[in-house]
Design a protein around this motif. Structure first.
Motif, PDB file in Angstrom:
ATOM      1  N   ARG A 161     -35.626 -21.743  52.134  1.00  0.00           N
ATOM      2  CA  ARG A 161     -35.165 -20.558  52.861  1.00  0.00           C
ATOM      3  C   ARG A 161     -35.199 -20.830  54.368  1.00  0.00           C
ATOM      4  O   ARG A 161     -35.751 -21.847  54.799  1.00  0.00           O
ATOM      5  CB  ARG A 161     -36.016 -19.361  52.443  1.00  0.00           C
ATOM      6  CG  ARG A 161     -37.467 -19.489  52.738  1.00  0.00           C
ATOM      7  CD  ARG A 161     -38.291 -18.451  52.009  1.00  0.00           C
ATOM      8  NE  ARG A 161     -39.686 -18.785  52.165  1.00  0.00           N
ATOM      9  CZ  ARG A 161     -40.397 -18.495  53.249  1.00  0.00           C
ATOM     10  NH1 ARG A 161     -39.841 -17.855  54.267  1.00  0.00           N
ATOM     11  NH2 ARG A 161     -41.664 -18.856  53.332  1.00  0.00           N
ATOM     12  N   PRO A 162     -34.648 -19.941  55.181  1.00  0.00           N
ATOM     13  CA  PRO A 162     -34.592 -20.170  56.623  1.00  0.00           C
ATOM     14  C   PRO A 162     -35.990 -20.307  57.224  1.00  0.00           C
ATOM     15  O   PRO A 162     -36.950 -19.698  56.738  1.00  0.00           O
ATOM     16  CB  PRO A 162     -33.895 -18.915  57.159  1.00  0.00           C
ATOM     17  CG  PRO A 162     -33.123 -18.371  56.002  1.00  0.00           C
ATOM     18  CD  PRO A 162     -33.906 -18.721  54.781  1.00  0.00           C
ATOM     19  N   ASN A 163     -36.081 -21.152  58.243  1.00  0.00           N
ATOM     20  CA  ASN A 163     -37.300 -21.288  59.060  1.00  0.00           C
ATOM     21  C   ASN A 163     -38.488 -21.980  58.415  1.00  0.00           C
ATOM     22  O   ASN A 163     -39.590 -21.950  58.952  1.00  0.00           O
ATOM     23  CB  ASN A 163     -37.759 -19.910  59.579  1.00  0.00           C
ATOM     24  CG  ASN A 163     -36.883 -19.473  60.728  1.00  0.00           C
ATOM     25  OD1 ASN A 163     -36.531 -20.290  61.586  1.00  0.00           O
ATOM     26  ND2 ASN A 163     -36.493 -18.223  60.718  1.00  0.00           N
ATOM     27  N   VAL A 164     -38.279 -22.611  57.268  1.00  0.00           N
ATOM     28  CA  VAL A 164     -39.384 -23.352  56.659  1.00  0.00           C
ATOM     29  C   VAL A 164     -39.521 -24.739  57.283  1.00  0.00           C
ATOM     30  O   VAL A 164     -40.532 -25.401  57.092  1.00  0.00           O
ATOM     31  CB  VAL A 164     -39.202 -23.489  55.130  1.00  0.00           C
ATOM     32  CG1 VAL A 164     -39.351 -22.135  54.448  1.00  0.00           C
ATOM     33  CG2 VAL A 164     -37.873 -24.129  54.797  1.00  0.00           C
ATOM     34  N   GLY A 165     -38.486 -25.164  58.007  1.00  0.00           N
ATOM     35  CA  GLY A 165     -38.574 -26.454  58.698  1.00  0.00           C
ATOM     36  C   GLY A 165     -37.639 -27.521  58.159  1.00  0.00           C
ATOM     37  O   GLY A 165     -37.886 -28.709  58.333  1.00  0.00           O
ATOM     38  N   LYS A 166     -36.536 -27.096  57.535  1.00  0.00           N
ATOM     39  CA  LYS A 166     -35.594 -28.076  56.972  1.00  0.00           C
ATOM     40  C   LYS A 166     -34.979 -28.955  58.061  1.00  0.00           C
ATOM     41  O   LYS A 166     -34.956 -30.172  57.928  1.00  0.00           O
ATOM     42  CB  LYS A 166     -34.457 -27.349  56.223  1.00  0.00           C
ATOM     43  CG  LYS A 166     -34.911 -26.587  54.996  1.00  0.00           C
ATOM     44  CD  LYS A 166     -33.728 -25.973  54.253  1.00  0.00           C
ATOM     45  CE  LYS A 166     -32.980 -24.920  55.062  1.00  0.00           C
ATOM     46  NZ  LYS A 166     -33.817 -23.760  55.446  1.00  0.00           N
ATOM     47  N   SER A 167     -34.511 -28.305  59.132  1.00  0.00           N
ATOM     48  CA  SER A 167     -33.874 -29.081  60.212  1.00  0.00           C
ATOM     49  C   SER A 167     -34.862 -30.050  60.820  1.00  0.00           C
ATOM     50  O   SER A 167     -34.549 -31.221  61.070  1.00  0.00           O
ATOM     51  CB  SER A 167     -33.392 -28.158  61.327  1.00  0.00           C
ATOM     52  OG  SER A 167     -32.465 -27.268  60.817  1.00  0.00           O
ATOM     53  N   MET A 168     -36.079 -29.555  61.035  1.00  0.00           N
ATOM     54  CA  MET A 168     -37.073 -30.411  61.649  1.00  0.00           C
ATOM     55  C   MET A 168     -37.417 -31.576  60.725  1.00  0.00           C
ATOM     56  O   MET A 168     -37.616 -32.693  61.181  1.00  0.00           O
ATOM     57  CB  MET A 168     -38.321 -29.591  61.985  1.00  0.00           C
ATOM     58  CG  MET A 168     -39.249 -30.349  62.899  1.00  0.00           C
ATOM     59  SD  MET A 168     -40.504 -29.289  63.642  1.00  0.00           S
ATOM     60  CE  MET A 168     -39.779 -28.912  65.210  1.00  0.00           C
ATOM     61  N   ARG A 192     -24.783 -24.508  60.932  1.00  0.00           N
ATOM     62  CA  ARG A 192     -25.271 -23.197  61.362  1.00  0.00           C
ATOM     63  C   ARG A 192     -24.101 -22.237  61.543  1.00  0.00           C
ATOM     64  O   ARG A 192     -23.035 -22.609  61.991  1.00  0.00           O
ATOM     65  CB  ARG A 192     -26.015 -23.326  62.693  1.00  0.00           C
ATOM     66  CG  ARG A 192     -27.303 -24.088  62.591  1.00  0.00           C
ATOM     67  CD  ARG A 192     -28.414 -23.193  62.078  1.00  0.00           C
ATOM     68  NE  ARG A 192     -29.675 -23.956  61.998  1.00  0.00           N
ATOM     69  CZ  ARG A 192     -30.676 -23.604  61.237  1.00  0.00           C
ATOM     70  NH1 ARG A 192     -30.591 -22.542  60.472  1.00  0.00           N
ATOM     71  NH2 ARG A 192     -31.778 -24.317  61.215  1.00  0.00           N
ATOM     72  N   LYS A 218     -45.629 -27.814  57.431  1.00  0.00           N
ATOM     73  CA  LYS A 218     -46.416 -27.181  58.508  1.00  0.00           C
ATOM     74  C   LYS A 218     -47.917 -27.271  58.259  1.00  0.00           C
ATOM     75  O   LYS A 218     -48.676 -26.392  58.663  1.00  0.00           O
ATOM     76  CB  LYS A 218     -45.988 -25.714  58.706  1.00  0.00           C
ATOM     77  CG  LYS A 218     -44.481 -25.528  58.932  1.00  0.00           C
ATOM     78  CD  LYS A 218     -44.118 -24.151  59.425  1.00  0.00           C
ATOM     79  CE  LYS A 218     -42.594 -23.976  59.468  1.00  0.00           C
ATOM     80  NZ  LYS A 218     -42.167 -22.648  59.896  1.00  0.00           N
ATOM     81  N   LEU A 233     -50.720 -26.762  60.877  1.00  0.00           N
ATOM     82  CA  LEU A 233     -51.236 -25.452  61.272  1.00  0.00           C
ATOM     83  C   LEU A 233     -52.415 -25.004  60.400  1.00  0.00           C
ATOM     84  O   LEU A 233     -52.959 -23.923  60.597  1.00  0.00           O
ATOM     85  CB  LEU A 233     -50.111 -24.397  61.205  1.00  0.00           C
ATOM     86  CG  LEU A 233     -48.936 -24.608  62.176  1.00  0.00           C
ATOM     87  CD1 LEU A 233     -47.838 -23.598  61.919  1.00  0.00           C
ATOM     88  CD2 LEU A 233     -49.421 -24.512  63.627  1.00  0.00           C
ATOM     89  N   SER A 255     -46.050 -32.593  57.450  1.00  0.00           N
ATOM     90  CA  SER A 255     -45.818 -31.901  58.714  1.00  0.00           C
ATOM     91  C   SER A 255     -44.587 -32.534  59.344  1.00  0.00           C
ATOM     92  O   SER A 255     -44.623 -33.694  59.778  1.00  0.00           O
ATOM     93  CB  SER A 255     -47.010 -32.040  59.657  1.00  0.00           C
ATOM     94  OG  SER A 255     -46.611 -31.630  60.969  1.00  0.00           O
ATOM     95  N   ALA A 256     -43.498 -31.774  59.357  1.00  0.00           N
ATOM     96  CA  ALA A 256     -42.267 -32.282  59.960  1.00  0.00           C
ATOM     97  C   ALA A 256     -42.491 -32.478  61.457  1.00  0.00           C
ATOM     98  O   ALA A 256     -42.030 -33.447  62.050  1.00  0.00           O
ATOM     99  CB  ALA A 256     -41.108 -31.318  59.705  1.00  0.00           C
ATOM    100  N   LEU A 257     -43.251 -31.559  62.042  1.00  0.00           N
ATOM    101  CA  LEU A 257     -43.520 -31.608  63.476  1.00  0.00           C
ATOM    102  C   LEU A 257     -44.230 -32.902  63.850  1.00  0.00           C
ATOM    103  O   LEU A 257     -43.854 -33.583  64.800  1.00  0.00           O
ATOM    104  CB  LEU A 257     -44.387 -30.404  63.887  1.00  0.00           C
ATOM    105  CG  LEU A 257     -44.708 -30.282  65.376  1.00  0.00           C
ATOM    106  CD1 LEU A 257     -43.477 -29.889  66.170  1.00  0.00           C
ATOM    107  CD2 LEU A 257     -45.825 -29.252  65.587  1.00  0.00           C
TER     108      LEU A 257
END
Ligand code: GDP
Length: 435
Positions: free
Chosen positions: A182-189, A233, A294, A297, A328-330
């Motif tokens: 879903r949106p904002n889970v970090g797919k792009s990252m 997008r 993530k 965190l 952690s994609a970050l």
């Protein structure tokens, strides 16, 4: 054309069976002008499917027996190119050592195999060869009579059921991975993290559709095509319209992949929407790896890990076979493990269980847990075979597919999974009636 090869020791009636198929009214046989009376191959059409039927009985001569190396070489060659094997034994004689030898040759081939007991002209169940043939490891034989035209049509139905759906084209070795969530889970990252790794070579952006961006990459873990739904997008649109669109986009990406990576947000746990998206991969019978993102965190990693695992067990419990890992994609952590799991799922999709092993496993499962009565009748399995890979697909010939209760189907699926390592991928069970 897929090749269907008739094998068996001399005198079991291979050529009679071959000729009976050619003479079958409903089978369309390609006319090959100039072929002699004793042809060994023919193109057959049955139920809209075409295949080439090969009679290895034609290799035998009166002077030689089937174990003459030259003949066995020809038989082996025919078996090597076969999509389906018809293994013929004699219903009236008991089994001979030659039958066991032939069974060994067929077993080694690991191809979908139909065991038929020919000369079952009458009172099939009382014939010695029928009871004994089960011992060959290909399930119960189908009693047929080439002479009296018994069950030849059923045999052809079974052949057609086992033909590969698509011609087996050599596949690219790249694993196609759809990154979904879903949106904002970090797919792009995540996609950027994978592409940005030092040892990853981005060889080329294969194709960009309105739904996803495909990127070919080579990594120490293997070669992949990343199908990235987040890369596209649609700015300025919010609300349910966007949501509906992204489900469609996810579905299209999943359809084109081997393995789906479902990214979930490790700070939020598994949500209903995650469960729904996992369902898209399952419905399409794909591989599934869950990436819990993530984790940088997490304040108490051990405790959070246990919490996330509990959530996956309860909220994605319909996919007990899914693989999962923590990333952690970050911070670019866990990416190599993730790609390794994707490859493991891909390998599982190409695994095969040999027919004898499959039948032994199912027979044991059925013995240990007798199928429940449905409408006063009991489900009976004659035999099973793996008809294909990608996903591993099993055809079970049974007395009546209606008698397979949903939970019993699950039970049989578990038995097959335990027999071979299919962790990471959906498998398909197809039930077909056999008289
Ligand atoms: P997408 O909609 O699934 O493609 O999600 P994005 O990749 O756009 O990420 C959504 C938000 O989560 C952004 O603010 C990212 O910076 C953040 N994010 C993504 N992955 C991580 C991660 O591993 N750790 C942390 N702390 N934040 C992340």
């Amino acid at each position: 054309l897929p090749r269907v090869v008739i094998v068996g020791r001399p005198n079991v009636g291979k050529s009679s069976l071959f000729n009976r198929v050619l003479g079958e009214r409903r089978a369309i046989v390609e006319d090959e002008p100039g072929t002699t009376r004793d042809r060994l191959e023919a193109d057959v059409e049955w139920l809209d499917r075409r295949f080439r039927l090969i009679d290895t009985g034609g290799y035998e001569t009166n002077e030689q027996n089937v174990y003459a190396p030259l003949i066995m070489g020809q038989v082996q060659q025919a078996i090597d190119t076969a999509a389906v094997i018809i293994f013929v034994v004699d219903a009236r004689d008991g089994l001979t050592a030659s039958d066991y030898d032939m069974a060994e040759v067929v077993r080694r081939a690991q191809k979908p195999t139909i065991l038929v007991a020919n000369k079952a002209d009458n009172e099939a169940r009382e014939l010695a060869g029928i009871a004994e043939a089960s011992a060959l490891g290909f399930g119960e034989p189908l009693p047929v009579s080439a002479l009296h035209d018994v069950n030849v049509r059923t045999m052809l139905d079974m052949v057609v059921a086992l033909l590969p759906d698509i011609p087996l084209v050599p596949e690219s070795d790249r694993t196609r991975v759809a990154i979904i969530g879903r949106p904002n889970v970090g797919k792009s990252m995540l996609v950027n993290a994978i592409l940005g790794q030092e040892r990853v070579i981005v060889s080329h952006v294969a194709g960009t559709t309105r739904d996803a961006i495909d990127t070919e990459i080579d990594t120490p873990e293997g070669s992949f095509v990343l199908i990235d739904t987040a890369g596209v997008r649609r700015p300025g649109k919010l609300g349910t319209g966007v949501e509906r669109h992204s489900v469609l986009r996810t579905t299209r990406a999943v359809e084109r992949c081997d393995v789906a990576v479902l990214v979930v947000d490790g700070t939020e746990g598994v949500t209903a929407q995650d469960t729904h998206i996992a369902g898209i991969a399952v419905e399409n019978a794909k591989g599934l790896v869950i990436a819990v993102n993530k984790i940088d965190l997490w304040d108490d990693p051990a405790e959070r890990k246990a919490w996330a695992e509990r959530q996956m067990r309860s909220r994605i419990r319909f996919v007990p076979w899914a693989l999962y890992t923590f990333i952690s994609a970050l911070e670019r952590r866990g990416l190599s493990e993730l790609l390794q799991l994707v490859q493991a799922a891909r390998e599982a999709r190409r695994r095969r269980i040999p027919t004898p092993e499959l039948n032994a496993v199912l027979a044991r499962a059925i013995r240990e847990h007798v199928p429940p009565l449905v409408h006063n009748k009991r489900f009976k399995l004659f035999y099973a075979t793996q008809a294909g890979i990608d996903p591993p697909t099993f055809v079970l010939f049974v007395n009546d597919p209606e008698l397979v209760h949903f939970s019993y189907r699950r039970y049989l699926e578990r038995a097959i999974r335990e027999a071979a390592d299919f962790e990471g991928t959906a498998i398909k069970l197809v039930f077909r009636a056999r008289s």
